[in-house]
Each structure stands twice: as structure tokens, then as C-alpha cells.
Write an enzyme that holds these catalytic residues in place. Structure first.
Site, PDB file in Angstrom:
ATOM      1  N   LYS A 113       0.843  -1.195   0.000  1.00 53.12           N
ATOM      2  CA  LYS A 113       0.000   0.000   0.000  1.00 53.12           C
ATOM      3  C   LYS A 113       0.880   1.247   0.000  1.00 53.12           C
ATOM      4  O   LYS A 113       1.970   1.262   0.565  1.00 53.12           O
ATOM      5  CB  LYS A 113      -0.888  -0.027   1.251  1.00 53.12           C
ATOM      6  CG  LYS A 113      -2.023   0.970   1.264  1.00 53.12           C
ATOM      7  CD  LYS A 113      -2.897   0.717   2.481  1.00 53.12           C
ATOM      8  CE  LYS A 113      -4.156   1.574   2.461  1.00 53.12           C
ATOM      9  NZ  LYS A 113      -5.065   1.218   3.567  1.00 53.12           N
ATOM     10  N   SER A 188      -9.630   0.833   1.994  1.00 55.42           N
ATOM     11  CA  SER A 188      -8.703   1.783   1.404  1.00 55.42           C
ATOM     12  C   SER A 188      -7.507   1.121   0.714  1.00 55.42           C
ATOM     13  O   SER A 188      -6.671   1.821   0.139  1.00 55.42           O
ATOM     14  CB  SER A 188      -8.200   2.742   2.491  1.00 55.42           C
ATOM     15  OG  SER A 188      -7.509   2.039   3.517  1.00 55.42           O
ATOM     16  N   SER A 211     -10.444  -2.256   5.630  1.00 54.24           N
ATOM     17  CA  SER A 211      -9.685  -1.773   4.472  1.00 54.24           C
ATOM     18  C   SER A 211      -8.795  -2.789   3.779  1.00 54.24           C
ATOM     19  O   SER A 211      -8.250  -2.500   2.718  1.00 54.24           O
ATOM     20  CB  SER A 211      -8.838  -0.551   4.866  1.00 54.24           C
ATOM     21  OG  SER A 211      -9.664   0.553   5.098  1.00 54.24           O
TER      22      SER A 211
END
Length: 579
Positions: A113, A188, A211
Site C-alpha cells: 500500500k 482503502s 480496508s
């Protein structure tokens, strides 16, 4: 800087960052720009244990493997805009000098990420104000990966604010779902979901309300939400530094369950507590994983959280899983959640804890007129209402609109003083104690709880304007700090998953015609969503990562052996074809 100059600065930085990314892709060495070959597909589909062994014995070159996944990244980016910072060809030099090719992840490419700190690269989190600030050193997570033999090769898309099941921001643009480009891959950690679905191997994301689990559900991959203290979190950036009411946890994601299990075992086997003071020194317990796979299981079923009923496609995925488990000899029982600690009470409490700063911190880095997430914008507007006006709004929603669910979420949503926050933390601990005692008591004592990962399949882009509160099926377990995994089951099918009337009429029949449920259901359309993945969630207790992975294996085996009585065939999800 004052507007409009602040906005112009955002535009200039956005254009520069996107142009730099385009140049990095276009200037890659020639091998990365070639088509996916038969040998590439063999590497992508090879069991991870065998691939590691082949690299350690020099049967396969780590550079060859890296270039295979580099090709995957090039194609995935072109289709879904899932990558923020491309770490190639730096990764090639790391192979020669920094990556331990004798480690348990020898030569395995890992995407991360955007929030993970990698030396020489920005960690923007989608904010233009954080661009142009490359980190001088790797964060602890990246150091751990390299010491284990893994090769970081891409940083992936996320939403600005990091509080959305969308993965879009003004700096990088929207990330698309490879199963349907009009849809979000989740958030996310949506960039990871999109990349892994298209042939990536392993990823690392963060999870504060779902997420890593929602991207897994919406993109058709696997993920594991680890309990706090089991997985490292140092060496990362966040939009809400210091927020500990609902701690964010970094956790693994993978294209297959075997990869997910191997990777989690390998990372914990590296003794991450030596890299990060927040990690508890709990070694990997193989016997718990094995035990979970070798006994008849008692499973609690939470088919509805009492807030947003599952849409037909998700309801069918859950029913299919229950039928498969029952046929395999396991016992599945509907649960009644503890009195006073039901999922909606948890959603309200968790929402207040997570946003106890009044949505201040995640808005600070946003420049004037820089696009934010539509759901986060709504949260901000409610939090910024003067207390008296917010109470009037609550009264209007509660008694004029007659929506007790939304009204309750509005009533106490706003900035908290320390005197107000401490009782909320005490409520959290009491909530956790209630669940702990409930699970221990008869007739529960379940091995795990089976439930949806989300009430819907992937939602369209910008749907968070309406569906900002559709996180209860994942947020509950963050509040409780339970280990939870997500795995794909099947696909949305028009003939079997269409609504039998207007969505509001269906919700009224289900007793759930309120704004929170409507916000998610209004986007449900089985015709448009046909082919999107469906998924389920497997929930264990705190620090039960080994057991949860073992339970996921049991579920996967049951689904593989199960035959749909309507078709006589397996409806099991299959991975996207790599072309």
C-alpha cells in the site's frame, strides 16, 4: 498558501507526479514491456513454497521472477490505474545488495500500500502536500520484507483520507475494479485488490474498518485482518496519526489462500517484534492451524448485522457456504449477538472512537479545492456542525424522517474532549468483555463466526457519497480486535441475484428502510454487477490468525467439493485469467 494559488499548486504537483509515473513505466527495460509468456504463467501459478525453493537452489532466477511480476504490474496499471509509485528498476538493484535470498520469502515480489515508507520514494497517501518528500530510509516493514527475501516492487492506490471503500484521490485518480471498470476495487487498500486480482502475488495493506477485507471481497482475492500486536505497523504513514480508539492494523493480502497462509507464517517466523516494538512476541503456532483443519467445526452464522441486510448476491454466497460446510459435516447455527453489544451499538461506538478528533487530522493535508472522498466529506460536514445544530439535525432525522438508525449515528458524532473520549474507551472495553464472555458461554463456543464481508458486491465509483456507513460487517471486528479473513465464493448472476421489486420496497419488507441501508442498496443492480465477485468473512477471536487461516482452508475445501443443486456444478470462484 491562499486559494486559488493553493489549488494551482495542487494541479501542478498532480500533473508532475502523474507524468513522472508515466515516464517510469515507459522507460522500463525492454523485458518488462513484453507479453506474458507461458513460462511467466507457470511462475504466477506455481505454489509459493516451490517457487521459493527454486530460487534458493538457483533453479529459477529471482530476476526472472521479478520481471514476470513487473510485466503483471505494467498490464494491471494500464487497465486499472492501481499503482502509485513503481519501484522498478530499483528492485533489481535491491536483489543484488539488500534482499536476503536465503530467507523464507526468497525472491517473492511483494506489492505494498502507498502508505508504507520506501527509501527514495514519496509516501503521499494521495495528498499533493505530501509529494516531493522521499523517505531517506526504508521503514521497518520494508526492512523486514527484504530480510525475509521479499522484493518490494510497487506501491498501490488508496483513497485520500484512507477512510473509504473507494480508492481514488485527486493526485493519482481513481483505481478501477478489473472485474468491472465502472466499479470500485474496494478501499482503502483497493490498489492491492486490483493488482492481486490481475496476477500479483502478495500484498500488504492496512485495516481500520475493513480496508483489507472489503478490497478482497470486491476484487476476488484473499485477506487476513490480524489482531493488533500480531503484525508489524512501524515504518508506515497514516492520515490519522495518534488515533488509537480503533487502531489501524497492517495485514496481508494474496491472490490465493495458500500464498496468504505461507506469507503470514513466514513474516511472523521472522520475529517481527525485533523490528517493531508494538509487536507481541507470539511465535507461529503450527499446531493451531492444523487442529483447525482436522475436526468437525461449530460455526456461528451472522447472516444479518441488523443494520444493512445482505443483498441477494451476498445472501446467496453465504447460503452456498453454509450448505457446503453442512454437507462436509460441520455444524452451522444462527447466532443472536450479545444483549447491549449488538452490531449497531458497535458501529455507533466505533464511529465515535475513530473520528473523535472531529475529522480534523485527515483533512489537514488537503489543499484548497483538492478533491476529497465524498463519504469523508459527509462525515466532515456532520462533525463540523455546531453542537446545537447537530442536535437539531438529529431531532429532524429521528422524529420527522423517522430514521432512528441514522439519527443515532448523527447525535454524538463530533469532536471529543479527553473527558468525553475516556468514557468511550471504557465502553469499548466493556463491549469487548461482553463479547468475550458471550463467546465463552454455552451454547456458543463456536470455532468461528461466518458472516458477509459487506452487504453488497463492489459498488460503483463515487457511491461512498451514499454508502459511507456500509462498513458494519467489518468494523465490528476492528472494535473487538478479532482476527478475520475474507475469501471469494462466486459471482453475481442475473437470473439468481436480481431483486424482486424496487430496492426500497424490498428493504421495507425486510424492516430496514432507513438511510444507511438505502445508501448501499440503491446501487445494487444484478444486471450491471453480473460477474463481480462475491465473498464471505471468517471471524476468529483475538490473536487467532493460525486458526482463522485453518478455518479458511476448511471453507475453501468444502466449497470446492460442493455441487450446486440447481446446476449440478461447482459455483466456486475462479481467478481472473492472466493474458
Amino acid at each position: 498558501m491562499l486559494p486559488p494559488f493553493d489549488y494551482l499548486t495542487y494541479r501542478r504537483i498532480r500533473n508532475q507526479k502523474q507524468a513522472d509515473r508515466d515516464r517510469r513505466f515507459s522507460s522500463l527495460p525492454h523485458p518488462y514491456l513484453l507479453g506474458i509468456t507461458k513460462s511467466d504463467k507457470e511462475i504466477i501459478n506455481q505454489p509459493i513454497e516451490q517457487l521459493v525453493e527454486d530460487i534458493q537452489t538457483s533453479k529459477t532466477s529471482a530476476l526472472t521472477v521479478l520481471r514476470t511480476y513487473g510485466k503483471v504490474a505494467v498490464r494491471a496499471q494500464k487497465r486499472t490505474n492501481c499503482i502509485t509509485e513503481l519501484l522498478l528498476p530499483e528492485a533489481e538493484s535491491w536483489l543484488e545488495s539488500e534482499v536476503n535470498l536465503k530467507g523464507p520469502l526468497a525472491g517473492i515480489p511483494v506489492s505494498v500500500k502507498d502508505s508504507l515508507q520506501v527509501k527514495g520514494f514519496d509516501t503521499t497517501l494521495g495528498y499533493s502536500s505530501l509529494a516531493g518528500q522521499p523517505f531517506p530510509e526504508d521503514g521497518a516493514m520494508i526492512k523486514l520484507l527484504k530480510d525475509a527475501g521479499a522484493v518490494p516492487y510497487a506501491k498501490t492506490a488508496l483513497p485520500i483520507t484512507l477512510l473509504s471503500f473507494e480508492s481514488a484521490n485527486g493526485l493519482w485518480g481513481p483505481c478501477l475494479n478489473p472485474h468491472g471498470l465502472r466499479y470500485s476495487p474496494g478501499g482503502s487498500t483497493g490498489g492491492e485488490g486490483a493488482l492481486l486480482a490481475q496476477g500479483g502475488r502478495i500484498g500488504i495493506g492496512s485495516d481500520v474498518a475493513g480496508s483489507v477485507r472489503v478490497p478482497a471481497a470486491w476484487s476476488g482475492i484473499y485477506s487476513l485482518r490480524c489482531s493488533t500486536g500480531r503484525w508489524p505497523k512501524a515504518g508506515v504513514s497514516t492520515s490519522m496519526a495518534g488515533q488509537e480508539g480503533i487502531p489501524s492494523v497492517f495485514s496481508p493480502m494474496a491472490r490465493t489462500l495458500n500464498d496468504l497462509t505461507y506469507f503470514t507464517r513466514a513474516m511472523i517466523g521472522m520475529q517481527p517484534w525485533k523490528y517493531d516494538h508494538t509487536v507481541h512476541p507470539i511465535v507461529w503456532r503450527d499446531e493451531l492451524e492444523v487442529e483447525a483443519q482436522n475436526k468437525p467445526l461449530r460455526i456461528g452464522l451472522m447472516s444479518n448485522d441488523g443494520v444493512i441486510p445482505p443483498t441477494p448476491a451476498i445472501e446467496r454466497a453465504l447460503a452456498t457456504t453454509v450448505a457446503a460446510l453442512t454437507e462436509a459435516g460441520h455444524t452451522v447455527t444462527d447466532i443472536t449477538t450479545p444483549n447491549g453489544a449488538d452490531p449497531f451499538t458497535g458501529l455507533n461506538l466505533a464511529s465515535q472512537l475513530l473520528n473523535s478528533d472531529g475529522c480534523h487530522h485527515f483533512n489537514v493535508p488537503i489543499r484548497s479545492f483538492e478533491p476529497s472522498d465524498p463519504g469523508a466529506d459527509q462525515l466532515t460536514r456532520i462533525a463540523h456542525l455546531p453542537r446545537g445544530l447537530r442536535y437539531l439535525y438529529y431531532l429532524y432525522v429521528r422524529y420527522i424522517k423517522r430514521d432512528s438508525i441514522l439519527a443515532t449515528l448523527i447525535r454524538d458524532f463530533g469532536p471529543k474532549s479527553s473527558a468525553q473520549l475516556w468514557p468511550l474507551v471504557a465502553q469499548r472495553e466493556a463491549f469487548r468483555a461482553t463479547w468475550h464472555n458471550w463467546w465463552n458461554a454455552e451454547p456458543q463456543q463456536f470455532d468461528f463466526i461466518l458472516c458477509p464481508a459487506n452487504a453488497t458486491p463492489a459498488l460503483p465509483h463515487k457511491a461512498m457519497h451514499d454508502a459511507m456507513s456500509s462498513c458494519g460487517y467489518t468494523f465490528l471486528w476492528n472494535l473487538l480486535d478479532y482476527s478475520a479473513g475474507v475469501m471469494p465464493v462466486g459471482y453475481v448472476e442475473v437470473a439468481r441475484d436480481s431483486l424482486d421489486g424496487p430496492y426500497r420496497k424490498v428493504l421495507r419488507r425486510l424492516g430496514s428502510d432507513h438511510a444507511v441501508a438505502r445508501g448501499a442498496w440503491k446501487h445494487y443492480d444484478a444486471i450491471q454487477m453480473a460477474g463481480l465477485p462475491t465473498a464471505v468473512q471468517i471471524v476468529g477471536r483475538r490473536w487467532q490468525e493460525e486458526q482463522v487461516l485453518g478455518y479458511m482452508s476448511v471453507v475453501e475445501q468444502a466449497l470446492e467439493q460442493y455441487r450446486d443443486p440447481h446446476t449440478g456444478e461447482s459455483s466456486r470462484y475462479t481467478l481472473l485469467e492472466i493474458d
